[in-house]
Write an enzyme that holds these catalytic residues in place. Structure first.
Site, PDB file in Angstrom:
ATOM      1  N   LYS A   1       0.830  -1.209   0.000  1.00  0.00           N
ATOM      2  CA  LYS A   1       0.000   0.000   0.000  1.00  0.00           C
ATOM      3  C   LYS A   1       0.872   1.271   0.000  1.00  0.00           C
ATOM      4  O   LYS A   1       2.075   1.200   0.136  1.00  0.00           O
ATOM      5  CB  LYS A   1      -0.958  -0.013   1.187  1.00  0.00           C
ATOM      6  CG  LYS A   1      -1.917  -1.215   1.187  1.00  0.00           C
ATOM      7  CD  LYS A   1      -3.019  -1.101   0.132  1.00  0.00           C
ATOM      8  CE  LYS A   1      -3.680  -2.423  -0.195  1.00  0.00           C
ATOM      9  NZ  LYS A   1      -4.875  -2.737   0.523  1.00  0.00           N
TER      10      LYS A   1
HETATM   11  C1  LIG Z   1      -5.918  -3.818   0.799  1.00  0.00           C
HETATM   12  C2  LIG Z   1      -7.359  -3.510   0.863  1.00  0.00           C
HETATM   13  C3  LIG Z   1      -8.134  -3.855   1.985  1.00  0.00           C
HETATM   14  C4  LIG Z   1      -7.658  -4.762   3.073  1.00  0.00           C
HETATM   15  O1  LIG Z   1      -6.541  -4.387   3.756  1.00  0.00           O
HETATM   16  P1  LIG Z   1      -5.669  -5.512   4.525  1.00  0.00           P
HETATM   17  O2  LIG Z   1      -4.744  -4.667   5.338  1.00  0.00           O
HETATM   18  O3  LIG Z   1      -4.973  -6.295   3.467  1.00  0.00           O
HETATM   19  O4  LIG Z   1      -6.590  -6.315   5.356  1.00  0.00           O
HETATM   20  C5  LIG Z   1      -9.443  -3.443   2.027  1.00  0.00           C
HETATM   21  N1  LIG Z   1      -9.996  -2.753   1.029  1.00  0.00           N
HETATM   22  C6  LIG Z   1      -9.299  -2.418  -0.070  1.00  0.00           C
HETATM   23  C7  LIG Z   1      -9.983  -1.629  -1.140  1.00  0.00           C
HETATM   24  C8  LIG Z   1      -7.965  -2.804  -0.210  1.00  0.00           C
HETATM   25  O5  LIG Z   1      -7.290  -2.505  -1.318  1.00  0.00           O
END
Ligand SMILES: *Cc1c(COP(=O)(O)O)cnc(C)c1O
Length: 403
Positions: free
Chosen positions: A218
Site C-alpha cells: 500500500k
Molecule cells: C488492501 C485492501 C483492503 C484490506 O486491507 P488488509 O490490510 O490487506 O486487510 C481493504 N480494502 C481495499 C480496497 C484494499 O485494497
C-alpha cells in the site's frame, strides 16, 4: 484434474526452491542498476526512521500494543487525514469490520459496496452477518457510480462503503447526497488512497468513518496494519473498545459483550510513524511516476489510463490502463508477455459478484462497467522507487507486445 502444477505445488513437491522464484532483494534496493531485471508491481520504501524506531521499540522492551509508538502513530495519522480520532488495528480488513460493527451493522442488513474492489470490502460486511449489495463503476474514474448506488437502495439498506479505487477518490458529494436522502451511513474504504484529496480535502474526513490498510504494497505500509479514523468521538470509542475485547477499565476482565483482539503492536506502529513522516515524499514520487506513465503513453489510444478528474487528487496507489477492444491480445496474454520481459503487472480486481462466495447472491447482477474494466484493465508497476527508465521500459514493452 490435469493441468500445469501451480508454483506452490511444485515448491511443496521439492521441484523448485522459493529462492528461484523470488527477485533478488538487492535488485529492489538498487533500482537504477536494474535494467532488464525483474520489476515488481509494488515494493515498499523504508528509507526514513523505520529502522531507528523499531530498534528503539526493541530497546524499550515495549513490543506489545498500547505503547508510545502506537499513540504517536495514531496522532500523526489523524493529523495527516485532518480528523480528530485515529484507532490503529491489525489490518485494513479488521478496520472495516470494526467500523461496520461500531455503526451497528448486523444480521439482515444490506450495505452497498462497489462491485469493483478488493474482496475485503465485501467480506467485512459478511463478517457482520449483513449482505453486501454491489454497485457498478463509473466508466472514467472506475469508482462507485452514485446513480447505481441510489438504484440499489432498499428498505434494508443500512449504509454505503465507498472505495477510493487505486487511489482515485470516489465522487463523495454525489454519494453523500444519496446517503442523506435515504438516511444511510457512509464509510470510506481508503485502503488504497492515503493522502488522496477530494475537492481539496484529504480522504478519511469525508464520511462517517474511514478505514486504511498498511499492507506491504500500500501507499504507506507497516507490513500488516490498519487504521480507523473518524471525527465522531462516540464511534471512535466504540471502535477502540471493540478492538480490545471491550474491557471495562474499572473492573479488570469484566466483559459485557463479545469483542475482538484486533490491536496493532508498537513495533508495527513504529514503522507506521516513520512512514507518515515521509508521506509527502511518497505521494510526490507516486505522482511523478504517474506523470511519466501519462507522458510515455500519450498518443497510445488503445491503452486508456484510469481518469483523474479535476476535483480529484489521485494518490496513485496503482497506475492502471484499460486495453481497448481493438487490442488483439487477451488481457492475460499481455500480462504474460510482460512477465516474460521481467515486468510484473496485475489484472484489475475481479468484480466481487463473480467470485465464488458471492456469485448468484440475490438478484442477477447487472454490473456491465465493472465487468468491462475488470476484463480489460491492467495494473502497471507503481511504487515510489521507480525511475524514469523503469517507466519507459514498462511502456516500451507494453507497446511492443501489442504491436
Ligand atoms: C488492501 C485492501 C483492503 C484490506 O486491507 P488488509 O490490510 O490487506 O486487510 C481493504 N480494502 C481495499 C480496497 C484494499 O485494497
Amino acid at each position: 484434474m490435469v493441468g500445469p502444477k501451480s508454483p506452490r505445488r511444485r515448491w511443496a513437491a521439492g521441484e523448485v526452491a522459493l529462492s528461484d522464484m523470488n527477485p533478488d532483494p538487492a535488485d529492489l534496493l538498487a533500482p537504477r542498476s536494474r535494467a532488464n531485471k525483474f520489476l515488481p508491481v509494488a515494493a515498499p520504501m523504508l528509507i526514513g526512521n523505520e529502522k531507528k524506531y523499531v530498534l528503539d521499540c526493541l530497546d524499550s522492551t515495549w513490543i506489545s500494543s498500547g505503547g508510545t509508538y502506537t499513540e504517536r502513530f495514531e496522532a500523526a495519522f489523524a493529523e495527516f487525514c485532518g480528523v480528530q480520532h485515529a484507532i490503529s488495528c491489525s489490518n485494513g480488513t479488521a478496520a472495516l469490520h470494526l467500523a461496520l460493527m461500531a455503526l451497528g451493522v448486523g444480521d439482515g442488513d444490506e450495505v452497498i459496496v462497489p462491485a469493483l474492489t478488493f474482496v475485503a470490502t465485501a467480506n467485512a460486511v459478511t463478517y457482520c452477518g449483513a449482505r453486501p449489495v454491489f454497485a457498478d463503476s463509473d466508466a472514467e474514474t472506475w469508482t462507485m457510480d452514485p446513480r447505481d448506488v441510489e438504484a440499489k437502495v432498499t428498505a434494508r439498506t443500512k449504509g454505503i462503503v465507498v472505495v477510493h479505487l487505486y487511489g482515485h477518490p470516489a465522487d463523495m458529494d454525489a454519494i453523500r447526497s444519496v446517503a442523506h436522502r435515504h438516511g444511510l451511513f457512509v464509510v470510506e474504504d481508503a485502503a488504497e488512497a492515503h493522502g488522496a484529496t477530494y475537492r481539496g480535502r484529504r480522504v478519511g474526513s469525508l464520511g462517517d468513518v474511514a478505514t486504511f490498510s498498511f499492507y506491504g504494497n500500500k501507499i504507506m505500509t507497516t507490513g500488516e496494519g490498519g487504521m480507523v479514523v473518524t471525527d465522531d468521538p462516540a464511534i471512535g470509542d466504540k471502535v477502540r473498545e471493540l478492538s480490545g475485547h471491550w474491557m471495562y477499565q474499572k473492573l479488570p476482565y469484566w466483559v459485557p459483550i463479545v469483542g475482538y483482539n484486533y490491536r496493532m503492536t508498537d513495533i508495527t506502529a513504529a514503522i507506521g510513524l516513520a512512514q507518515v513522516e515521509q508521506a509527502e515524499w511518497h505521494l510526490r514520487r507516486r505522482f511523478e511516476v504517474a506523470a511519466w506513465y501519462r507522458e510515455e503513453l500519450r498518443g497510445i489510444t488503445w491503452a486508456q489510463p484510469q481518469a483523474e478528474k479535476d476535483w480529484a487528487g489521485h494518490a496513485y496507489w496503482m497506475f492502471n490502463v484499460l486495453l481497448a477492444d481493438e487490442v488483439p491480445l487477451k488481457r492475460d496474454d499481455v500480462i504474460a508477455a510482460l512477465r516474460a520481459q521481467g515486468i510484473e503487472t496485475r489484472p484489475v480486481f475481479y468484480p466481487i459478484h463473480l467470485l465464488p462466495p458471492y456469485r448468484g447472491d440475490g438478484d442477477p447482477a447487472d454490473l456491465p462497467t465493472a465487468e468491462r474494466i475488470a476484463a480489460r484493465g491492467v495494473t502497471l508497476p507503481t511504487w515510489a522507487g521507480l525511475t524514469r527508465d523503469d517507466v519507459r521500459r514498462v511502456c516500451t514493452s507494453l507497446i511492443d507486445c501489442v504491436r
